[in-house]
Design a protein around this motif. Structure first.
Motif, PDB file in Angstrom:
ATOM      1  N   LYS A  46     -49.127 -16.110  42.715  1.00 50.16           N
ATOM      2  CA  LYS A  46     -49.760 -15.793  44.001  1.00 50.16           C
ATOM      3  C   LYS A  46     -48.742 -15.652  45.128  1.00 50.16           C
ATOM      4  N   VAL A  47     -47.598 -16.310  44.983  1.00 50.46           N
ATOM      5  CA  VAL A  47     -46.580 -16.251  46.031  1.00 50.46           C
ATOM      6  C   VAL A  47     -45.383 -15.399  45.607  1.00 50.46           C
ATOM      7  N   GLY A  48     -45.600 -14.517  44.635  1.00 49.51           N
ATOM      8  CA  GLY A  48     -44.595 -13.516  44.306  1.00 49.51           C
ATOM      9  C   GLY A  48     -43.664 -13.811  43.157  1.00 49.51           C
ATOM     10  N   TYR A  49     -43.867 -14.917  42.461  1.00 51.90           N
ATOM     11  CA  TYR A  49     -43.011 -15.244  41.323  1.00 51.90           C
ATOM     12  C   TYR A  49     -43.548 -14.554  40.075  1.00 51.90           C
ATOM     13  N   VAL A  50     -42.623 -14.109  39.238  1.00 53.24           N
ATOM     14  CA  VAL A  50     -42.999 -13.450  37.988  1.00 53.24           C
ATOM     15  C   VAL A  50     -42.409 -14.252  36.816  1.00 53.24           C
ATOM     16  N   PRO A  51     -43.096 -14.244  35.683  1.00 57.93           N
ATOM     17  CA  PRO A  51     -42.559 -14.950  34.516  1.00 57.93           C
ATOM     18  C   PRO A  51     -41.214 -14.358  34.102  1.00 57.93           C
ATOM     19  N   ILE A  52     -40.299 -15.225  33.752  1.00 58.01           N
ATOM     20  CA  ILE A  52     -38.985 -14.823  33.248  1.00 58.01           C
ATOM     21  C   ILE A  52     -38.700 -15.617  31.981  1.00 58.01           C
ATOM     22  N   PRO A  53     -37.719 -15.181  31.188  1.00 62.61           N
ATOM     23  CA  PRO A  53     -37.365 -15.966  30.000  1.00 62.61           C
ATOM     24  C   PRO A  53     -36.907 -17.378  30.401  1.00 62.61           C
ATOM     25  N   ARG A  54     -37.171 -18.323  29.533  1.00 60.78           N
ATOM     26  CA  ARG A  54     -36.716 -19.689  29.797  1.00 60.78           C
ATOM     27  C   ARG A  54     -35.197 -19.708  29.868  1.00 60.78           C
ATOM     28  N   PHE A  55     -34.680 -20.452  30.813  1.00 58.30           N
ATOM     29  CA  PHE A  55     -33.241 -20.547  31.044  1.00 58.30           C
ATOM     30  C   PHE A  55     -32.776 -21.969  30.730  1.00 58.30           C
ATOM     31  N   PRO A  56     -31.456 -22.141  30.506  1.00 58.83           N
ATOM     32  CA  PRO A  56     -30.946 -23.482  30.204  1.00 58.83           C
ATOM     33  C   PRO A  56     -31.253 -24.445  31.355  1.00 58.83           C
ATOM     34  N   PRO A  57     -31.649 -25.619  31.027  1.00 61.54           N
ATOM     35  CA  PRO A  57     -31.745 -26.265  29.718  1.00 61.54           C
ATOM     36  C   PRO A  57     -33.124 -26.131  29.068  1.00 61.54           C
ATOM     37  N   TYR A  58     -33.931 -25.188  29.523  1.00 64.77           N
ATOM     38  CA  TYR A  58     -35.318 -25.076  29.052  1.00 64.77           C
ATOM     39  C   TYR A  58     -35.523 -24.023  27.967  1.00 64.77           C
ATOM     40  N   GLU A  59     -34.475 -23.332  27.553  1.00 62.67           N
ATOM     41  CA  GLU A  59     -34.637 -22.183  26.653  1.00 62.67           C
ATOM     42  C   GLU A  59     -35.334 -22.527  25.344  1.00 62.67           C
ATOM     43  N   LYS A  60     -35.237 -23.754  24.893  1.00 64.04           N
ATOM     44  CA  LYS A  60     -35.892 -24.144  23.638  1.00 64.04           C
ATOM     45  C   LYS A  60     -37.122 -25.031  23.873  1.00 64.04           C
ATOM     46  N   ALA A  61     -37.461 -25.234  25.128  1.00 59.48           N
ATOM     47  CA  ALA A  61     -38.590 -26.110  25.470  1.00 59.48           C
ATOM     48  C   ALA A  61     -39.869 -25.282  25.516  1.00 59.48           C
ATOM     49  N   GLU A  62     -40.621 -25.332  24.448  1.00 55.62           N
ATOM     50  CA  GLU A  62     -41.843 -24.531  24.360  1.00 55.62           C
ATOM     51  C   GLU A  62     -42.908 -24.972  25.351  1.00 55.62           C
ATOM     52  N   ASN A  63     -42.748 -26.141  25.941  1.00 51.66           N
ATOM     53  CA  ASN A  63     -43.711 -26.612  26.935  1.00 51.66           C
ATOM     54  C   ASN A  63     -43.297 -26.258  28.358  1.00 51.66           C
ATOM     55  N   SER A  64     -42.303 -25.366  28.495  1.00 49.08           N
ATOM     56  CA  SER A  64     -41.832 -24.929  29.806  1.00 49.08           C
ATOM     57  C   SER A  64     -42.188 -23.471  30.058  1.00 49.08           C
ATOM     58  N   SER A  65     -42.493 -23.182  31.307  1.00 51.23           N
ATOM     59  CA  SER A  65     -42.677 -21.810  31.772  1.00 51.23           C
ATOM     60  C   SER A  65     -41.719 -21.605  32.937  1.00 51.23           C
ATOM     61  N   CYS A  66     -41.014 -20.484  32.933  1.00 51.73           N
ATOM     62  CA  CYS A  66     -40.048 -20.205  33.982  1.00 51.73           C
ATOM     63  C   CYS A  66     -40.483 -18.977  34.773  1.00 51.73           C
ATOM     64  N   PHE A  67     -40.157 -18.989  36.055  1.00 54.20           N
ATOM     65  CA  PHE A  67     -40.530 -17.907  36.969  1.00 54.20           C
ATOM     66  C   PHE A  67     -39.337 -17.564  37.833  1.00 54.20           C
ATOM     67  N   GLY A  68     -39.335 -16.345  38.342  1.00 57.41           N
ATOM     68  CA  GLY A  68     -38.297 -15.921  39.268  1.00 57.41           C
ATOM     69  C   GLY A  68     -38.871 -15.068  40.371  1.00 57.41           C
ATOM     70  N   LYS A  69     -38.135 -14.994  41.472  1.00 58.01           N
ATOM     71  CA  LYS A  69     -38.555 -14.176  42.614  1.00 58.01           C
ATOM     72  C   LYS A  69     -37.322 -13.685  43.339  1.00 58.01           C
TER      73      LYS A  69
END
Length: 73
Positions: A46-69
């Motif tokens: 809603k505030v302009g962030y879009v999903p992005i690939p998980r980045f370190p240290p979260y790249e293998k954390a399936e319970n993480s969602s990453c966003f960028g803007k």
């Protein structure tokens, strides 16, 4: 707490953090939240962030969602 929701507090905090990032010369913000954080998963787009690939240290954390803007000066 539920009584503090829908008052614009998160939006104001995030806007202040983005302004600070711009002051520091950054052109993008990235963040991580948990897949079970339903409110956050709805809020960030809603505030302009879009999903992005998980980045370190979260790249293998399936319970993480990453966003960028992209930040605009």
């Amino acid at each position: 707490l539920p009584e503090y929701r829908k008052q614009g507090i998160a939006r104001a905090i995030l806007a202040a953090l983005e302004a600070w990032a711009i002051e520091l010369g950054h052109t993008e913000c990235i963040l991580e939240t948990g897949v079970n954080q339903v409110e956050a998963l709805a809020f960030y787009p809603k505030v302009g962030y879009v999903p992005i690939p998980r980045f370190p240290p979260y790249e293998k954390a399936e319970n993480s969602s990453c966003f960028g803007k992209k930040l605009y000066i």
